[in-house]
Design an enzyme around this catalytic site. Sequence first.
Site, PDB file in Angstrom:
ATOM      1  NE  ARG A  98       1.491 -11.366  -0.064  1.00  0.00           N
ATOM      2  CZ  ARG A  98       0.475 -10.564   0.216  1.00  0.00           C
ATOM      3  NH1 ARG A  98      -0.573 -11.021   0.866  1.00  0.00           N
ATOM      4  NH2 ARG A  98       0.499  -9.294  -0.145  1.00  0.00           N
ATOM      5  CG  HIS A 125       3.658  -5.203   0.868  1.00  0.00           C
ATOM      6  ND1 HIS A 125       3.719  -5.687  -0.428  1.00  0.00           N
ATOM      7  CD2 HIS A 125       2.359  -5.334   1.254  1.00  0.00           C
ATOM      8  CE1 HIS A 125       2.509  -6.077  -0.794  1.00  0.00           C
ATOM      9  NE2 HIS A 125       1.663  -5.868   0.196  1.00  0.00           N
ATOM     10  CD  GLN A 128      -0.267  -1.721  -0.089  1.00  0.00           C
ATOM     11  OE1 GLN A 128      -0.737  -2.829  -0.296  1.00  0.00           O
ATOM     12  NE2 GLN A 128      -0.977  -0.626  -0.279  1.00  0.00           N
ATOM     13  CG  ASP A 220      -0.420  -3.269   7.929  1.00  0.00           C
ATOM     14  OD1 ASP A 220      -1.530  -3.803   7.704  1.00  0.00           O
ATOM     15  OD2 ASP A 220       0.663  -3.819   7.636  1.00  0.00           O
ATOM     16  CB  CYS A 260      -1.480  -1.940   2.985  1.00  0.00           C
ATOM     17  SG  CYS A 260      -1.384  -2.890   4.520  1.00  0.00           S
ATOM     18  NE  ARG A 288      -0.394  -3.602  -4.181  1.00  0.00           N
ATOM     19  CZ  ARG A 288      -0.303  -4.721  -3.476  1.00  0.00           C
ATOM     20  NH1 ARG A 288      -0.971  -4.851  -2.346  1.00  0.00           N
ATOM     21  NH2 ARG A 288       0.484  -5.718  -3.855  1.00  0.00           N
TER      22      ARG A 288
HETATM   23  N1  NVA Z   1       1.631  -6.254   7.506  1.00  0.00           N
HETATM   24  C1  NVA Z   1       0.645  -7.096   6.877  1.00  0.00           C
HETATM   25  C2  NVA Z   1       0.381  -6.620   5.498  1.00  0.00           C
HETATM   26  C3  NVA Z   1      -0.679  -7.396   4.738  1.00  0.00           C
HETATM   27  C4  NVA Z   1      -0.867  -6.875   3.342  1.00  0.00           C
HETATM   28  C5  NVA Z   1       1.125  -8.543   6.890  1.00  0.00           C
HETATM   29  O1  NVA Z   1       2.314  -8.772   6.641  1.00  0.00           O
HETATM   30  O2  NVA Z   1       0.320  -9.434   7.158  1.00  0.00           O
HETATM   31  N1   CP Z   2      -2.309  -5.069   0.742  1.00  0.00           N
HETATM   32  C1   CP Z   2      -2.108  -6.336   0.352  1.00  0.00           C
HETATM   33  O1   CP Z   2      -0.995  -6.759   0.004  1.00  0.00           O
HETATM   34  O2   CP Z   2      -3.233  -7.093   0.340  1.00  0.00           O
HETATM   35  P1   CP Z   2      -3.312  -8.663   0.112  1.00  0.00           P
HETATM   36  O3   CP Z   2      -2.705  -9.315   1.331  1.00  0.00           O
HETATM   37  O4   CP Z   2      -4.773  -8.943  -0.008  1.00  0.00           O
HETATM   38  O5   CP Z   2      -2.549  -9.026  -1.115  1.00  0.00           O
END
Ligand code: NVA
Ligand code: CP
Length: 302
Positions: A98, A125, A128, A220, A260, A288
Amino acid sequence: MNCLLSICDIKEDVSYIIDLANKIKSGEVEDTPLEGKTLAMIFQKSSTRTRVSFDVGMYQLGGRAIFLSSNDLQMGRGEPISDTAKVLSRFVDGIMIRAIEHDDVIELAKYSDIPVISGLTNLEHPCQALADMLTIKEHFGDFKDKKLCFVGDGNNVCNSLLLITSLLGMDMSVACPKGYEPNKEILKIAEGYADENSTEITVTDDINIALNDVDIVYTDVWVSMGDEAQKTQREMDLKPYQVNSELMSLANEDAIFMHCLPAIRGQEVTSDVIDGPHSVVFDEAENRLHAQKAILYYYLKD
Ligand code: NVA
Ligand code: CP
């Protein structure tokens, strides 16, 4: 090396992976297909679902996962990504990352001899999106003639959804204020897939147009990880795009609500919607795990 950095990387196999996730969920796959395998998990940003589902997923498939915070890795002190990739390739069977910058994941994949799986970047993502499609398939039985509307910030989650819905033959609309549109290059690729599959993509700032004949309403957070400096401006600009009962009433009567997670109640979604009868957000979160296991099986099984 075969990697999952974008939904485009699994263009030919999206349906196969979703079906595999469904089979894994219903116990139709052998018990420990990844026995003896190790996954390194690099996190440059916070996570609940991605971290736990990859860790538990590896354990349930007979392998193990190692959590590596970028603060603790030498990479956080300036060791090149390329060296990190080459070293990890000598120790483990796959890398989940990540990352803050999508380009860093491309760099990691370039120098890895093992599969690299993106667990979110600023651009996409993909894991997801696969779990989301499993959820939609479970709920509606099929993707055909279904339309998803993403409401709010045209962000990483929205980008992956554009690619995956167009590959699977669904229509998709994005309702976002001007300046918050999804990534232009991704949109172009998704429009190409949509042409091939005779489906439609609409990006508009008009909620009434976007929500016409919609089966899935998806939103989101307004402030993604890394966007914190623009918090006040974003909250102001995105306020008219809050998913509340009034907005939900513009979609089809039996439309479901997806997110998500993590969610901020009172901002992008109201409590009555996310905790109400149309919401499938916790099935989506559970999926997930099943989708992750399918991805791990697909990339790490000999
Ligand atoms: N769009 C959000 C998704 C978190 C799972 C982010 O990137 O923070
Ligand atoms: N939806 C998602 O990726 O959640 P986290 O940020 O908790 O991993």
